[in-house]
Write a protein that holds these residues in place. Structure first.
Motif, PDB file in Angstrom:
ATOM      1  N   VAL A 115       6.099  -3.660 -16.708  1.00  0.00           N
ATOM      2  CA  VAL A 115       5.335  -4.232 -15.598  1.00  0.00           C
ATOM      3  C   VAL A 115       5.836  -5.643 -15.304  1.00  0.00           C
ATOM      4  N   THR A 143       7.567  -1.320 -12.611  1.00  0.00           N
ATOM      5  CA  THR A 143       6.497  -1.298 -11.620  1.00  0.00           C
ATOM      6  C   THR A 143       5.814  -2.655 -11.651  1.00  0.00           C
ATOM      7  N   HIS A 145       2.484  -5.427  -9.686  1.00  0.00           N
ATOM      8  CA  HIS A 145       1.247  -5.631  -8.947  1.00  0.00           C
ATOM      9  C   HIS A 145       1.429  -5.257  -7.474  1.00  0.00           C
ATOM     10  N   GLN A 147       3.593  -3.111  -6.304  1.00  0.00           N
ATOM     11  CA  GLN A 147       3.868  -1.670  -6.170  1.00  0.00           C
ATOM     12  C   GLN A 147       2.597  -0.842  -6.131  1.00  0.00           C
ATOM     13  N   VAL A 148       1.534  -1.318  -6.735  1.00  0.00           N
ATOM     14  CA  VAL A 148       0.279  -0.555  -6.717  1.00  0.00           C
ATOM     15  C   VAL A 148      -0.674  -1.074  -5.640  1.00  0.00           C
ATOM     16  N   ASN A 149      -0.187  -2.032  -4.856  1.00  0.00           N
ATOM     17  CA  ASN A 149      -1.005  -2.571  -3.764  1.00  0.00           C
ATOM     18  C   ASN A 149      -0.263  -2.542  -2.431  1.00  0.00           C
ATOM     19  N   TYR A 166       0.497 -12.049 -10.257  1.00  0.00           N
ATOM     20  CA  TYR A 166       0.701 -11.360 -11.529  1.00  0.00           C
ATOM     21  C   TYR A 166       1.236 -12.323 -12.593  1.00  0.00           C
ATOM     22  N   ASP A 175      -1.863  -5.113 -17.338  1.00  0.00           N
ATOM     23  CA  ASP A 175      -0.637  -4.313 -17.366  1.00  0.00           C
ATOM     24  C   ASP A 175      -0.945  -2.821 -17.398  1.00  0.00           C
ATOM     25  N   LYS A 177      -3.643  -1.326 -16.437  1.00  0.00           N
ATOM     26  CA  LYS A 177      -4.250  -0.923 -15.168  1.00  0.00           C
ATOM     27  C   LYS A 177      -3.154  -0.625 -14.149  1.00  0.00           C
ATOM     28  N   ILE A 178      -2.125  -1.483 -14.098  1.00  0.00           N
ATOM     29  CA  ILE A 178      -1.006  -1.276 -13.177  1.00  0.00           C
ATOM     30  C   ILE A 178      -0.240  -0.009 -13.537  1.00  0.00           C
ATOM     31  N   THR A 182       0.102   3.132 -11.113  1.00  0.00           N
ATOM     32  CA  THR A 182       1.440   3.574 -10.725  1.00  0.00           C
ATOM     33  C   THR A 182       1.579   5.080 -10.860  1.00  0.00           C
TER      34      THR A 182
END
Length: 213
Positions: A115, A143, A145, A147-149, A166, A175, A177-178, A182
């Motif tokens: 991450v 991956t 922050h 990439q997941v937003n 991040y 981490d 959670k991300i 992902t």
């Protein structure tokens, strides 16, 4: 100003990255082999796309990915547009993030983390303002922050703000959670492309002076 690292980042994060990337390489080796064979058959060689990217403290490293485009050229020998060279198989690799799996090697080597801010192009280094440069205070990630937003569906400015956010708030819970987000987004294939292109538009800088560089 020297950035203060929490206990997790200082003592746990790198060991965790090394352990899980090594295990992932072993468990996913059959998939890596199958994808490599299919890339060779459908897209030709070389199987891996290797490109220099800036990492921790702007140190340049060679990042590995499975290639997703052909090398088709026009009559003058110039590469055809991305939209032409990106085949349906290449789109599948990108939408499932299978093209990113070789980056596990970069994590084992210490070039990257699981991450972190995604490693971008070397030529962007000259375009960053002081705030944006802070994304290189940590190892780049498989991956992150951003990439997941929204991934490629959000603006460069938003990506950089998420990256720096991040860097300032690295935690074990954050981490993981991300990581889980992902995995979820890979399955629903969200945010793969920008709104205007099959690949992300190049970064031009955040002000007029940067654009002229």
């Amino acid at each position: 100003m020297v950035r203060k690292k929490r206990v997790y980042e200082r003592y746990v994060k790198r060991l965790q990255d090394l352990l899980f990337s090594s295990i992932a390489l072993l468990l996913l080796s059959p998939i890596l082999l199958i994808v490599a064979v299919l890339v060779r058959i459908k897209l030709g060689g070389p199987v891996l796309f290797v490109q220099e990217r800036p990492g921790l403290h702007d140190k340049i490293f060679r990042m590995y990915k499975f290639r997703t485009m052909t090398d088709e050229r026009d009559a003058n020998g110039e590469l055809l547009p991305d939209s032409t060279r990106l085949t349906s198989f290449g789109k599948f690799l990108r939408s499932t993030s299978l093209d990113e799996l070789p980056e596990l090697l970069n994590i084992v080597r210490g070039d990257m983390a699981i991450v972190g801010p995604r490693p971008l192009l070397v030529q962007y280094l000259a375009l960053y303002d002081e705030h944006q440069k802070r994304r290189h205070d940590v190892r780049p990630g498989l991956t992150g922050h951003a990439q997941v937003n929204g991934r490629n569906a959000i603006s460069w400015e938003d990506k950089f703000n998420l990256d720096v956010n991040y860097v300032d708030q690295i935690t074990f819970v954050g981490d993981w959670k991300i990581i889980f987000l992902t995995i979820k987004k890979v399955f629903i294939r969200e945010g793969i492309h920008s709104n205007n292109s099959v690949t992300i538009e190049p970064y031009r800088g955040s002000n007029e002076e940067s654009v002229r560089l």
